[in-house]
Design a protein around this motif. Structure first.
Motif, short mmCIF file in Angstrom:
data_model
loop_
_atom_site.label_atom_id
_atom_site.label_comp_id
_atom_site.label_asym_id
_atom_site.label_seq_id
_atom_site.Cartn_x
_atom_site.Cartn_y
_atom_site.Cartn_z
N LEU A 72 1.22 -1.03 -0.08
CA LEU A 72 0.30 -0.06 0.03
C LEU A 72 0.76 1.89 -0.12
O LEU A 72 2.18 1.33 0.73
CB LEU A 72 -0.91 -0.27 1.47
N LEU A 73 0.68 2.30 -0.50
CA LEU A 73 0.71 3.36 -0.84
C LEU A 73 0.16 4.84 -0.88
O LEU A 73 -0.27 4.23 -2.00
CB LEU A 73 2.32 3.94 -2.51
N VAL A 74 0.48 5.69 0.03
CA VAL A 74 -0.81 6.45 0.15
C VAL A 74 -0.39 8.02 -0.19
O VAL A 74 0.85 8.12 0.53
CB VAL A 74 -1.59 6.61 1.43
N GLU A 75 -0.88 8.43 -0.87
CA GLU A 75 0.03 9.51 -1.99
C GLU A 75 -0.58 11.84 -1.09
O GLU A 75 -2.60 11.02 -1.42
CB GLU A 75 0.06 10.28 -2.61
N SER A 76 -0.15 11.59 -0.09
CA SER A 76 -1.30 13.40 0.11
C SER A 76 -0.43 14.54 0.28
O SER A 76 0.35 13.83 -0.74
CB SER A 76 -1.91 12.92 1.78
N ARG A 77 -0.63 15.51 0.67
CA ARG A 77 0.23 16.39 0.58
C ARG A 77 0.38 17.44 1.91
O ARG A 77 -0.01 17.30 2.85
CB ARG A 77 -0.04 17.90 -0.37
N GLU A 78 1.99 18.32 2.07
CA GLU A 78 1.82 19.41 3.53
C GLU A 78 0.86 19.75 3.29
O GLU A 78 -0.04 20.40 2.82
CB GLU A 78 3.32 19.27 2.78
N SER A 79 0.87 19.55 4.99
CA SER A 79 -1.04 21.18 5.17
C SER A 79 -0.80 22.17 4.71
O SER A 79 -1.81 22.73 4.26
CB SER A 79 -0.95 21.01 6.58
N PHE A 80 0.80 22.98 4.53
CA PHE A 80 -0.23 23.35 4.08
C PHE A 80 0.68 24.47 2.67
O PHE A 80 1.44 25.63 2.34
CB PHE A 80 0.19 25.09 4.96
N ASN A 81 0.85 23.04 1.48
CA ASN A 81 1.93 23.24 0.96
C ASN A 81 1.47 22.45 -0.21
O ASN A 81 1.62 20.77 -0.26
CB ASN A 81 3.65 23.16 1.04
N ASP A 82 0.27 22.78 -1.70
CA ASP A 82 -0.39 21.45 -2.26
C ASP A 82 0.35 21.14 -3.07
O ASP A 82 0.47 20.04 -3.36
CB ASP A 82 -1.89 22.68 -2.49
N ASP A 83 2.25 21.93 -3.00
CA ASP A 83 2.58 21.46 -4.19
C ASP A 83 4.14 20.29 -3.38
O ASP A 83 4.61 19.54 -4.79
CB ASP A 83 3.32 22.41 -4.83
N ALA A 84 3.91 19.86 -2.04
CA ALA A 84 4.92 18.67 -1.36
C ALA A 84 4.13 17.86 -1.22
O ALA A 84 3.84 17.42 -0.03
CB ALA A 84 5.33 19.81 -0.03
N PRO A 85 4.53 16.37 -2.40
CA PRO A 85 3.38 15.42 -1.59
C PRO A 85 4.20 14.87 -0.44
O PRO A 85 5.61 14.55 -0.01
CB PRO A 85 3.49 14.40 -3.12
N ILE A 86 3.45 14.00 0.11
CA ILE A 86 3.71 13.05 1.75
C ILE A 86 3.24 12.27 0.67
O ILE A 86 2.25 11.89 0.59
CB ILE A 86 3.85 13.66 2.70
N TYR A 87 3.84 11.12 1.13
CA TYR A 87 3.71 9.17 1.59
C TYR A 87 3.33 8.40 3.07
O TYR A 87 4.74 8.92 3.91
CB TYR A 87 4.32 8.63 0.08
N VAL A 88 2.88 7.72 2.43
CA VAL A 88 3.35 6.49 3.90
C VAL A 88 3.03 5.03 3.39
O VAL A 88 1.77 5.25 2.54
CB VAL A 88 1.93 7.26 4.59
N SER A 89 3.59 4.89 2.97
CA SER A 89 3.46 3.04 3.10
C SER A 89 3.52 2.28 3.65
O SER A 89 3.86 2.21 4.70
CB SER A 89 4.65 2.43 1.69
N LEU A 90 2.61 0.89 3.49
CA LEU A 90 3.22 -0.66 4.05
C LEU A 90 3.12 -1.27 3.09
O LEU A 90 2.58 -1.30 1.96
CB LEU A 90 1.76 -1.19 4.56
N TYR A 91 4.97 -1.91 3.50
CA TYR A 91 5.47 -2.77 2.62
C TYR A 91 3.97 -4.06 2.10
O TYR A 91 4.21 -4.48 1.26
CB TYR A 91 6.13 -3.52 3.10
N SER A 92 3.85 -5.03 3.33
CA SER A 92 3.18 -5.72 2.91
C SER A 92 1.67 -6.29 3.95
O SER A 92 2.23 -5.99 4.88
CB SER A 92 3.79 -7.29 3.19
#
Length: 207
Positions: free
Chosen positions: A120-140
């Motif tokens: 699983l890989l989830v893509e969001s953005r920094e709270s106050f910067n729409d052009d700065a992606p952040i991601y959270v992954s679970l490998y398995s």
């Protein structure tokens, strides 16, 4: 930390975290070479929410000489509850590990399939910067759906969503997954995707 959700990527993986493709992959299609499905506004009417829990374990105080001298930290069992407005049926049944009967039916076994693992890989953005992606992954992860409620239409249309619980399993010494920040020095999106969705090693690929 985050602003909204852009998309969620998921793939069936083997015990080593290598993505399954073709008929064994998430699409169940012999022609599929990627094995990665992206849930977004185009493919699943968008992702409503993702809630991670148990990212760290409980802490226990160790006392000696009438003082708190150390805090022992247990290991958590991370989970991610992913709520999607409408996952395609084939994708949902694939991540749940439900067996197809070849006639349009999928077996409800009453328990999660611990051998059916999903990255699983989830893509969001920094709270106050729409052009700065952040991601959270679970490998398995082992995926389950505890309940499903269907509600009658009335003065309003009542739709149910697909709420799936991803329970993480450690991938060897790599841990459960990672946080990634596009603004971090050295961030490499391709390296991130290669890390989360490990490609099968073929005769033309060096492991």
């Amino acid at each position: 930390m985050s602003l909204g959700i852009k998309n969620v990527k998921m793939a069936l993986v083997d015990k080593n975290g290598v993505v399954k493709t073709g008929v064994d992959g998430i699409f169940g299609d012999a022609s599929d070479a990627s094995g990665v499905f992206t849930a977004d506004q185009d493919t699943a009417f968008g992702v409503a929410s993702v809630a991670f829990a148990n990212l760290s374990g409980s802490q226990t105080g160790i006392y000696g000489s009438d003082k708190l001298v150390y805090t022992a930290s247990g290991k958590g069992a991370p989970t991610g509850t992913v709520t999607v407005n409408q996952l395609p049926n084939q994708i949902k049944q694939a991540v749940l590990g439900h067996k197809a009967d070849g006639k349009g039916g999928f077996t409800i076994s009453g328990k999660a399939d611990s051998n059916n693992r999903v990255a699983l890989l989830v893509e969001s953005r920094e709270s106050f910067n729409d052009d700065a992606p952040i991601y959270v992954s679970l490998y398995s992860s082992v995926v389950s759906e505890a309940s499903l409620t269907m509600t009658s239409n009335n003065a309003s249309e009542n739709r149910s969503t697909d709420a799936l619980l991803f329970t993480a399993i450690e991938r060897g010494d790599a841990g459960f997954g990672k946080f990634y920040f596009a603004e971090s020095e050295g961030f490499d999106e391709k390296a991130m995707n290669d890390d989360v969705f490990k490609a099968p090693v073929t005769s033309g690929t060096q492991g």
